[in-house]
Every structure is written in structure tokens, then in C-alpha cells.
Design an enzyme around this catalytic site. Structure first.
Site, mmCIF file in Angstrom:
data_model
loop_
_atom_site.group_PDB
_atom_site.id
_atom_site.type_symbol
_atom_site.label_atom_id
_atom_site.label_comp_id
_atom_site.label_asym_id
_atom_site.label_seq_id
_atom_site.Cartn_x
_atom_site.Cartn_y
_atom_site.Cartn_z
ATOM 1 C CG ASP A 1 -6.731 12.912 2.441
ATOM 2 O OD1 ASP A 1 -6.607 11.675 2.601
ATOM 3 O OD2 ASP A 1 -6.242 13.529 1.481
ATOM 4 N N GLY B 1 -20.410 2.026 0.396
ATOM 5 C CA GLY B 1 -20.042 0.613 0.429
ATOM 6 C C GLY B 1 -20.295 -0.094 1.753
ATOM 7 C CE1 TYR C 1 -7.839 -3.010 -1.114
ATOM 8 C CE2 TYR C 1 -7.628 -5.364 -1.522
ATOM 9 C CZ TYR C 1 -8.335 -4.298 -1.011
ATOM 10 O OH TYR C 1 -9.545 -4.513 -0.374
HETATM 11 P P1 NAD Z 1 -15.845 2.027 -0.890
HETATM 12 O O1 NAD Z 1 -14.967 2.713 -1.885
HETATM 13 O O2 NAD Z 1 -17.303 2.022 -1.094
HETATM 14 O O3 NAD Z 1 -15.569 2.600 0.575
HETATM 15 C C1 NAD Z 1 -14.310 3.045 0.992
HETATM 16 C C2 NAD Z 1 -14.499 4.293 1.803
HETATM 17 O O4 NAD Z 1 -13.213 4.766 2.203
HETATM 18 C C3 NAD Z 1 -15.167 5.417 0.990
HETATM 19 O O5 NAD Z 1 -16.241 5.971 1.728
HETATM 20 C C4 NAD Z 1 -14.051 6.393 0.771
HETATM 21 O O6 NAD Z 1 -14.451 7.737 0.644
HETATM 22 C C5 NAD Z 1 -13.189 6.160 2.031
HETATM 23 N N1 NAD Z 1 -11.830 6.682 1.819
HETATM 24 C C6 NAD Z 1 -11.018 6.439 0.756
HETATM 25 N N2 NAD Z 1 -9.896 7.182 0.866
HETATM 26 C C7 NAD Z 1 -9.996 7.891 2.009
HETATM 27 C C8 NAD Z 1 -9.163 8.851 2.648
HETATM 28 N N3 NAD Z 1 -8.001 9.249 2.114
HETATM 29 N N4 NAD Z 1 -9.586 9.380 3.817
HETATM 30 C C9 NAD Z 1 -10.782 9.022 4.342
HETATM 31 N N5 NAD Z 1 -11.617 8.124 3.794
HETATM 32 C C10 NAD Z 1 -11.232 7.582 2.630
HETATM 33 O O7 NAD Z 1 -15.281 0.559 -0.800
HETATM 34 P P2 NAD Z 1 -15.729 -0.736 0.032
HETATM 35 O O8 NAD Z 1 -15.659 -1.835 -0.918
HETATM 36 O O9 NAD Z 1 -16.934 -0.515 0.846
HETATM 37 O O10 NAD Z 1 -14.460 -0.876 0.993
HETATM 38 C C11 NAD Z 1 -14.526 -0.809 2.394
HETATM 39 C C12 NAD Z 1 -13.356 -1.595 2.957
HETATM 40 O O11 NAD Z 1 -13.530 -2.975 2.629
HETATM 41 C C13 NAD Z 1 -12.008 -1.186 2.372
HETATM 42 O O12 NAD Z 1 -11.033 -1.171 3.386
HETATM 43 C C14 NAD Z 1 -11.714 -2.298 1.377
HETATM 44 O O13 NAD Z 1 -10.348 -2.463 1.132
HETATM 45 C C15 NAD Z 1 -12.332 -3.476 2.069
HETATM 46 N N6 NAD Z 1 -12.643 -4.599 1.184
HETATM 47 C C16 NAD Z 1 -13.534 -4.452 0.165
HETATM 48 C C17 NAD Z 1 -13.790 -5.536 -0.662
HETATM 49 C C18 NAD Z 1 -14.763 -5.437 -1.809
HETATM 50 O O14 NAD Z 1 -14.867 -6.399 -2.593
HETATM 51 N N7 NAD Z 1 -15.481 -4.340 -1.979
HETATM 52 C C19 NAD Z 1 -13.160 -6.769 -0.433
HETATM 53 C C20 NAD Z 1 -12.264 -6.871 0.613
HETATM 54 C C21 NAD Z 1 -12.014 -5.788 1.420
#
Ligand code: NAD
Length: 255
Positions: A42, A13, A151
């Protein structure tokens, strides 16, 4: 000269987009994630956080030009306390432990918030409990709430924590800001869109984005690059909405 960054959540992501851009320009990026990372850890556990902190300190003894707390779980994750542990404590505990390493190089810290933090219906007691640092109490309380509260509440508290700490960190030499992405096409978003409870509401929400479509991960990563760069050296304690105009649409007068 090549720089040294550390980040959580760089496997997929938004985090992966940022990691790839930084590495493509020759910078070193130490990634912490559940797997496929330089440090597999983790962040929902104390043991994982300790492993991440000591691993980063070992790999960057000369300091960090930047640290990005990007790891996160969506509102559909279960149990809800896992969201609390990763989104809030997985970020704040690491930043507290690494701020001096960032200050050594007059670097920047970026926390990843969300434009969902400004949506109505958040439980204030939950947010205050997070800010008090009582992980057990926050985890118990969140189980009585819903996924939106878990969240968006975690991101709201993380953003307030960032603003409360940014001035002190700046005095030490570490600049801290938040990026608040809107809906972005990532594995997390796909998981929420596929959820029978949250999917329809998310789809409707995505139709209100003034830009006309959801972001790609590199759109968010580009703004994070700015917050990590000396070009933003006087930007401190700010929340940068990167959401195609959605927050402005919903809350024009709140800033
Ligand atoms: P994603 O799921 O692709 O990436 C999240 C990453 O966090 C993954 O690589 C996952 O393995 C890692 N992760 C999850 N649990 C974990 C743990 N226990 N220990 C270590 N790593 C862990 O999602 P994304 O959309 O790229 O999200 C990235 C950030 O952006 C997040 O904080 C999310 O809340 C934020 N965000 C995303 C959006 C969206 O629309 N995608 C919008 C607002 C904010």
C-alpha cells in the site's frame, strides 16, 4: 536482450496495458500494487513504500532498465489525503530510493501525470507544500480543498518535481520524463464517470477531445514505451501530452 522494469499500479488500467506489452515481448516486469502484484504494498503508507522499495531492490539486484510510477487515485477518492499520499508521495519517495538502481543500467523513469494539471483553479500553496516534501502538512491542507485540487494538484506537483529533478538524475545516468494522459477508459475513469458530482462534468469534458473519443489504455502505454526506450534517449524532463489534442485545444500558446 530481455530487460528488467519495475512499476507501480500495474494491476489494472494503463499500468496493466504497459505491463502486458512489456511481458509479451519477453521483458521482466516487477509490479507493485495493492493486490495481484509481484509485491503487494500500500503506497499510501510508509511501511508499504519501504516494502515496495526493498522488494524491487531484491528482485532487481543488477539494476533497472526502467521504473514507472503509475499508481494513482482519482479525484473522487476519500479521504482526499489518500490521493496526496499515493499520487505524489507514493511516486516521489519510490523514485528517490530507486534512481541509483535505474542509473546502474542507464535506464529511464516515467512518471504518470495528467492533462488535468493544466486546468485552472489549482491552489498554489498546496502544490508548494507537496514540493516541500512535508507530507503531514500537505495532507492536512488538502482536506480543506476539493477533489480537483487534490488530484490535479498532486499531478501538477509531481510533474514539477519531475522537471526539477530530471537534470540531476540525468547526470547520474537515469533519464526521467512524464506522460500526461487525457481521459482514458479504465476502472479509475469509470469510477469518476459514475460519481454524481464529477460524472456530468467529466462527460462534458470528454466531448471536447479533438480525437473524438477517450483513449484506450494501450494508447497511453504505447507512448510510455517510447519514453522507456533508448529511441527517446535525448528526451529528458519532458511532459508528453497523450490526450487526443485536448491540451493543445485548451492552451495552444502555453508550452
Ligand atoms: P486504475 O485505477 O486502473 O489504476 C491505478 C492503479 O493504482 C490500480 O492498479 C490501483 O490498485 C493502484 N493503486 C491505487 N492505490 C494504490 C495504493 N495505495 N498502493 C498501491 N497501488 C495503488 O487507473 P488508471 O486510469 O489506469 O490510472 C493509472 C495512472 O494514470 C494514474 O496515476 C492516473 O492518475 C493516471 N491518469 C489516468 C487518466 C485516465 O483518464 N484514466 C488520465 C490521466 C492520468
Amino acid at each position: 536482450m530481455s530487460k528488467v522494469f519495475a512499476m507501480t499500479g500495474g494491476a489494472t488500467g494503463i499500468g496493466a496495458a504497459l505491463k502486458e506489452t512489456l511481458r509479451a515481448r519477453g521483458d521482466q516486469v516487477i509490479v507493485v500494487d495493492l493486490k495481484d502484484a509481484d509485491i503487494d504494498a500500500d503506497l499510501s503508507t510508509e511501511e508499504g513504500r519501504t516494502k515496495a522499495i526493498s522488494g524491487i531492490k531484491q528482485l532487481a539486484p543488477q539494476g533497472l532498465d526502467g521504473f514507472v510510477a503509475c499508481a494513482g487515485l482519482p479525484p473522487v477518492a476519500q479521504p482526499l489525503s489518500l490521493i496526496t499520499r499515493v499520487n505524489y508521495f507514493g511516486a516521489t519517495v519510490l523514485i528517490e530510493a530507486l534512481v541509483d538502481l535505474v542509473a546502474m543500467k542507464k535506464g529511464a523513469i516515467v512518471v504518470v501525470s495528467s492533462n488535468s494539471t493544466t486546468l485552472p483553479g489549482l491552489n498554489e500553496e498546496h502544490i508548494e507544500t507537496l514540493l516541500s516534501g512535508d507530507e503531514d502538512k500537505a495532507c492536512a491542507l488538502v482536506e480543506t480543498l476539493d477533489g480537483h485540487n487534490a488530484y490535479a494538484g498532486s499531478k501538477n506537483a509531481l510533474t514539477r518535481w519531475m522537471r526539477r529533478n530530471a537534470p540531476t538524475f540525468m547526470e547520474k545516468g537515469a533519464r526521467m520524463n512524464a506522460v500526461a494522459p487525457g481521459m482514458t477508459i479504465t476502472p479509475m475513469t469509470n469510477r469518476v464517470l459514475a460519481d454524481e458530482n464529477y460524472g456530468p462534468a467529466m462527460r462534458d469534458f470528454s466531448k471536447t477531445i479533438p480525437y473524438g473519443e477517450m483513449a484506450s489504455p494501450d494508447m497511453i502505454a504505447d507512448s510510455m514505451l517510447f519514453l522507456l526506450d533508448p529511441a527517446s534517449r535525448f528526451v529528458c524532463g519532458s511532459v508528453l501530452f497523450v490526450d487526443g489534442g485536448q491540451d493543445a485545444l485548451l492552451r495552444a500558446d502555453a508550452f
